[in-house]
Motif scaffolding. Structure first.
Motif, PDB file in Angstrom:
ATOM      1  N   ASP A 214       0.861  -1.179   0.000  1.00  0.00           N
ATOM      2  CA  ASP A 214       0.000   0.000   0.000  1.00  0.00           C
ATOM      3  C   ASP A 214       0.900   1.232   0.000  1.00  0.00           C
ATOM      4  O   ASP A 214       1.426   1.632   1.048  1.00  0.00           O
ATOM      5  CB  ASP A 214      -0.897  -0.056   1.253  1.00  0.00           C
ATOM      6  CG  ASP A 214      -1.947   1.039   1.282  1.00  0.00           C
ATOM      7  OD1 ASP A 214      -1.591   2.208   1.018  1.00  0.00           O
ATOM      8  OD2 ASP A 214      -3.111   0.723   1.583  1.00  0.00           O
ATOM      9  N   ARG A 217      -0.067   4.406   2.360  1.00  0.00           N
ATOM     10  CA  ARG A 217       0.170   4.216   3.794  1.00  0.00           C
ATOM     11  C   ARG A 217       1.664   4.039   4.079  1.00  0.00           C
ATOM     12  O   ARG A 217       2.163   4.503   5.106  1.00  0.00           O
ATOM     13  CB  ARG A 217      -0.624   3.021   4.310  1.00  0.00           C
ATOM     14  CG  ARG A 217      -2.131   3.294   4.397  1.00  0.00           C
ATOM     15  CD  ARG A 217      -2.850   2.072   4.925  1.00  0.00           C
ATOM     16  NE  ARG A 217      -4.224   2.337   5.286  1.00  0.00           N
ATOM     17  CZ  ARG A 217      -5.259   2.111   4.498  1.00  0.00           C
ATOM     18  NH1 ARG A 217      -5.069   1.651   3.273  1.00  0.00           N
ATOM     19  NH2 ARG A 217      -6.486   2.351   4.911  1.00  0.00           N
ATOM     20  N   LEU A 382       1.464  -3.452   9.169  1.00  0.00           N
ATOM     21  CA  LEU A 382       0.095  -3.222   8.738  1.00  0.00           C
ATOM     22  C   LEU A 382      -0.358  -1.873   9.281  1.00  0.00           C
ATOM     23  O   LEU A 382       0.363  -1.235  10.064  1.00  0.00           O
ATOM     24  CB  LEU A 382      -0.825  -4.330   9.255  1.00  0.00           C
ATOM     25  CG  LEU A 382      -0.696  -5.703   8.588  1.00  0.00           C
ATOM     26  CD1 LEU A 382       0.452  -6.494   9.154  1.00  0.00           C
ATOM     27  CD2 LEU A 382      -1.986  -6.503   8.726  1.00  0.00           C
ATOM     28  N   ASN A 385      -7.224  -0.319  11.222  1.00  0.00           N
ATOM     29  CA  ASN A 385      -8.450   0.232  10.631  1.00  0.00           C
ATOM     30  C   ASN A 385      -9.517   0.411  11.707  1.00  0.00           C
ATOM     31  O   ASN A 385      -9.554  -0.346  12.678  1.00  0.00           O
ATOM     32  CB  ASN A 385      -9.018  -0.734   9.582  1.00  0.00           C
ATOM     33  CG  ASN A 385      -8.146  -0.783   8.341  1.00  0.00           C
ATOM     34  OD1 ASN A 385      -7.533   0.223   7.971  1.00  0.00           O
ATOM     35  ND2 ASN A 385      -8.059  -1.947   7.728  1.00  0.00           N
ATOM     36  N   ASP A 453      -2.696 -12.366   6.452  1.00  0.00           N
ATOM     37  CA  ASP A 453      -3.786 -12.264   5.479  1.00  0.00           C
ATOM     38  C   ASP A 453      -5.156 -12.322   6.169  1.00  0.00           C
ATOM     39  O   ASP A 453      -6.095 -11.657   5.728  1.00  0.00           O
ATOM     40  CB  ASP A 453      -3.695 -13.378   4.419  1.00  0.00           C
ATOM     41  CG  ASP A 453      -2.670 -13.032   3.347  1.00  0.00           C
ATOM     42  OD1 ASP A 453      -2.259 -11.846   3.285  1.00  0.00           O
ATOM     43  OD2 ASP A 453      -2.254 -13.935   2.594  1.00  0.00           O
ATOM     44  N   HIS A 456      -5.794  -8.931   7.544  1.00  0.00           N
ATOM     45  CA  HIS A 456      -6.052  -8.043   6.408  1.00  0.00           C
ATOM     46  C   HIS A 456      -7.467  -8.281   5.850  1.00  0.00           C
ATOM     47  O   HIS A 456      -8.236  -7.342   5.656  1.00  0.00           O
ATOM     48  CB  HIS A 456      -4.992  -8.291   5.330  1.00  0.00           C
ATOM     49  CG  HIS A 456      -5.162  -7.458   4.093  1.00  0.00           C
ATOM     50  ND1 HIS A 456      -4.598  -6.205   3.975  1.00  0.00           N
ATOM     51  CD2 HIS A 456      -5.837  -7.696   2.946  1.00  0.00           C
ATOM     52  CE1 HIS A 456      -4.928  -5.709   2.783  1.00  0.00           C
ATOM     53  NE2 HIS A 456      -5.674  -6.596   2.134  1.00  0.00           N
ATOM     54  N   ASN A 457      -7.803  -9.554   5.643  1.00  0.00           N
ATOM     55  CA  ASN A 457      -9.097  -9.880   5.038  1.00  0.00           C
ATOM     56  C   ASN A 457     -10.276  -9.541   5.937  1.00  0.00           C
ATOM     57  O   ASN A 457     -11.361  -9.223   5.448  1.00  0.00           O
ATOM     58  CB  ASN A 457      -9.158 -11.369   4.655  1.00  0.00           C
ATOM     59  CG  ASN A 457      -8.169 -11.688   3.541  1.00  0.00           C
ATOM     60  OD1 ASN A 457      -7.739 -10.793   2.803  1.00  0.00           O
ATOM     61  ND2 ASN A 457      -7.766 -12.946   3.436  1.00  0.00           N
ATOM     62  N   GLY A 459     -10.359  -6.988   7.693  1.00  0.00           N
ATOM     63  CA  GLY A 459     -10.439  -5.532   7.758  1.00  0.00           C
ATOM     64  C   GLY A 459      -9.925  -4.950   9.066  1.00  0.00           C
ATOM     65  O   GLY A 459     -10.099  -3.764   9.352  1.00  0.00           O
ATOM     66  N   THR A 462      -4.670  -3.192   7.496  1.00  0.00           N
ATOM     67  CA  THR A 462      -4.344  -3.326   6.080  1.00  0.00           C
ATOM     68  C   THR A 462      -2.841  -3.568   5.915  1.00  0.00           C
ATOM     69  O   THR A 462      -2.033  -2.878   6.533  1.00  0.00           O
ATOM     70  CB  THR A 462      -4.730  -2.026   5.342  1.00  0.00           C
ATOM     71  OG1 THR A 462      -6.119  -1.795   5.580  1.00  0.00           O
ATOM     72  CG2 THR A 462      -4.465  -2.118   3.857  1.00  0.00           C
ATOM     73  N   LYS A 463      -2.513  -4.532   5.077  1.00  0.00           N
ATOM     74  CA  LYS A 463      -1.093  -4.820   4.832  1.00  0.00           C
ATOM     75  C   LYS A 463      -0.417  -3.622   4.170  1.00  0.00           C
ATOM     76  O   LYS A 463      -0.917  -3.090   3.178  1.00  0.00           O
ATOM     77  CB  LYS A 463      -0.945  -6.034   3.919  1.00  0.00           C
ATOM     78  CG  LYS A 463      -1.226  -7.349   4.597  1.00  0.00           C
ATOM     79  CD  LYS A 463      -0.596  -8.516   3.855  1.00  0.00           C
ATOM     80  CE  LYS A 463      -1.330  -8.824   2.571  1.00  0.00           C
ATOM     81  NZ  LYS A 463      -0.787 -10.026   1.894  1.00  0.00           N
TER      82      LYS A 463
END
Lengths: 475, 141
Positions: A214, A217, A382, A385, A453, A456-457, A459, A462-463
């Motif tokens: 990302d 970020r 990461l 969020n 993951d 991340h998945n 939410g 975020t990676k």
């Protein structure tokens, strides 16, 4: 027998009734592959935590969850201030074991040729391993100040810079420390060890940013591909271990006094607001601050080593996170704002931009969430969020999570074979104990990419970047 | 009867120590704890450390005893190979332990450490008396 149910590909639920006395369901955040790796004992521990008074929403386990004592490792639970408890079983012995990431302005091309020299110098500069004592020789008064002020004290003593403080969770100085709750024994263990890395899974690593997931970020965190970064993983050493031991004894009696039925003695606890709970919290904060001071001092010596070889280089603190701690935080519960005691045992806070606890510098994106890999496997950065607040009280995983016992590891690997394998991958290792190296072989951990993951998945976070080790200094 | 045995545990060290008497069980438990860290064959008994502890029940006393060994190891920078335990049950039902621990100061050229015990956990910590005494403990390493 009540069965565990799959809510979706990343959430499994341990229903009330899985074991007697559960007040809330358990939630395990894992992928189907990682689900296979969760031992039945870990699920029992998730269920045990769900029986504790005042628990809110769920007893949770992060994707790196494995068998612990009391809480599982990777366990998260929040307790109401009114009617809830605090338990050292939800924090662990190594209070504020945590991770610090320093970013450099150097790229790997300039550092790689010197990697052996740097690791040797870091190994010398930062005392590590069993029985290591610091270069610091702190006085009793200094120790008290470290307990009260953590990183702030370290900066006042000339370790690190003012700007470092705003880049630490709690500014490296958690309020509420009560040094009268630190025993003579804990002081005796902690004093000589201030400024030491320790042993086991603790490490100091020179890493290269291998991949950016990302860009926006990463830019906020000052990270770029090919960059050299330093990761420090350690905690409160003997001080924290002894503070936990001392209060565990007191709290194991408090459960009788307050008529709390606990399924495991390591879940010894006291109702919030009682003297026993306040005493434990005050002692725990001392250990947390000690750990922040410890990582601050180690970071300072790391900077000294780097400037010896790269006089113009800057090592700036990206962030410093605690992954064994209980914190007072406000969260929305059923539409109402409540003060909760959030226990994270082998779990990292992952707050998004809406939280005032996130440093101003990162208020646009969320806090950096630092996930160390095992020795020889990638680490991840990461970004927290706001969604994490709904899912997990703003919590993410803390590492890869062990999958193999230490004894099995030493049967399968030797320190020599592990070192040779890492060297083959271009990773330089310095360690005080070959057999401890075998126990920390990369194969004893779950795949860190799979763990990250899931976070991340869901939410939660975020990676942002993947970092690979170039050199490791271990106890 | 073997003095102690280790059981599988993913992250930490789990053991059971046995004894014909509670004293023997506590002595064997201390030996099990220490063997986790360093091979006892490499330790010579050159010095002695005395320990006096008191608790309201035997399990609490055992927890204090093992925690005391971790504390002494770290603060005395010493390794131990002999653990003599004597117990006394007082009139008020409390237990008293006097122990004498034999060992020497750490010499890294001779003492190769396999682990560092950081603390004794209370998780599944229990003492059972059947044909003989048995103490189960999990160590945080």
């Amino acid at each position: 027998m009540v069965e565990i149910s799959k809510i979706n590909d990343n959430i499994y639920e341990v229903p009330i009734g899985y074991r007697p006395g559960m007040r809330v369901p358990g939630r395990i955040f894992v992928s189907p592959l990682l689900r296979e790796m969760v031992e039945p004992g870990t699920i029992d521990q998730v269920a045990n935590v769900a029986t504790l008074p005042g628990i809110v929403k769920y007893s949770m386990a992060m994707p790196d969850a494995h068998l612990g004592y009391g809480f599982p490792i990777g366990g998260v639970a929040a307790f109401r201030e009114d009617g809830g408890i605090i338990s050292p079983g939800g924090v662990g012995f190594d209070i504020n074991c945590g991770v610090r990431l320093l970013r450099s302005d150097l790229d790997s091309k300039s550092v790689s040729p010197l990697i052996n020299t740097l690791i040797d110098a870091l190994f010398e500069a930062v005392p590590s391993g069993l029985g290591a004592t610091g270069r610091l020789h702190a006085s009793d008064q200094q120790l008290t100040e470290a307990f009260i002020s953590g990183s702030k004290w370290a900066v006042e003593e000339g370790y690190g810079i003012e700007a470092d403080l705003t880049h630490c969770e709690e500014n490296g100085n958690m309020p509420g420390a009560d040094p009268s709750q630190v025993s003579v024994k804990a002081r005796k263990r902690g004093r000589p060890q201030l400024g030491t890395l320790g042993s086991g899974n603790h490490f100091l690593e020179i890493q290269r940013v291998e991949e950016i997931f990302d860009e926006a970020r990463a830019k906020e965190f000052g990270l770029f591909k090919g960059q050299i970064a330093i990761m420090i993983h350690c905690g409160s050493r003997g001080a924290g271990n002894q503070i936990c031991t001392d209060h565990l004894e007191v709290l194991s009696k408090a459960v009788h006094k307050y008529n709390i039925d606990i399924p495991d003695r390591q879940l010894a606890c006291a109702p919030l607001g009682t003297p026993e709970a306040n005493h434990y919290f005050g002692g725990m904060v001392c250990a947390a601050n000690y750990a922040w001071a410890n990582r601050h001092i180690i970071a300072h010596w790391t900077r000294e080593v780097f400037t010896r070889y790269f006089p113009d280089c800057n090592l700036n603190l990206v962030y410093d996170v605690a992954h064994n701690v209980a914190k007072i935080e406000e969260h929305d519960v059923d539409g109402k704002r409540e003060r909760l005691y959030v226990h994270r045992k082998g779990a990292t806070r992952a707050f998004g931009p809406s939280r005032r606890e996130v440093p101003e510098t990162y208020r646009n994106v969320g806090q950096p969430v630092l996930i160390p890999g095992s020795m020889g496997t990638p680490s991840y950065v990461l970004c927290g969020n706001d969604r994490a607040l709904e899912v997990s009280f703003g919590s993410a995983c803390h590492g890869a999570g062990r999958v193999m016992s230490r004894s099995q590891a030493t049967r399968l690997f030797t320190g020599k074979s592990v070192k040779a394998a890492l060297n083959k991958d271009g990773i330089v290792v310095r360690s005080t104990s070959p057999s401890m190296l075998a126990e920390e072989a990369p194969q004893v951990y779950k795949p860190s990419n799979e763990v990250v993951d899931v976070v991340h998945n869901l939410g939660i976070a975020t990676k942002v970047a993947k970092l690979v080790p170039l050199g490791v200094s271990k106890g | 009867m073997k003095p102690f045995e280790y059981l599988e545990h993913t992250a930490d060290v789990k053991f059971r120590a046995y004894g014909e008497t509670p004293e023997e069980m506590l002595s064997n438990a201390a030996a099990a704890l220490f063997k986790t860290m360093v091979d006892p064959a490499t330790i010579s008994v050159k010095e002695a450390w005395k320990v006096a502890l008191e608790a309201s029940d035997l399990e609490d006393l055992a927890y204090l005893w093992l925690s005391e060994i971790v504390f002494l190891f770290e603060t005395e920078s010493a390794v131990f190979a002999s653990f003599a335990v004597s117990l006394e049950r007082c009139v008020d039902e409390t237990w008293r332990l006097s122990g004498e621990i034999g060992g020497e100061r750490i010499d890294l050229s001779r003492h190769a450490f396999e682990n560092e015990v950081k603390a004794v956990t209370m998780h599944q910590f229990q003492i059972v008396k059947n044909d003989h005494w048995c103490l189960q403990a999990i160590l945080d390493v």
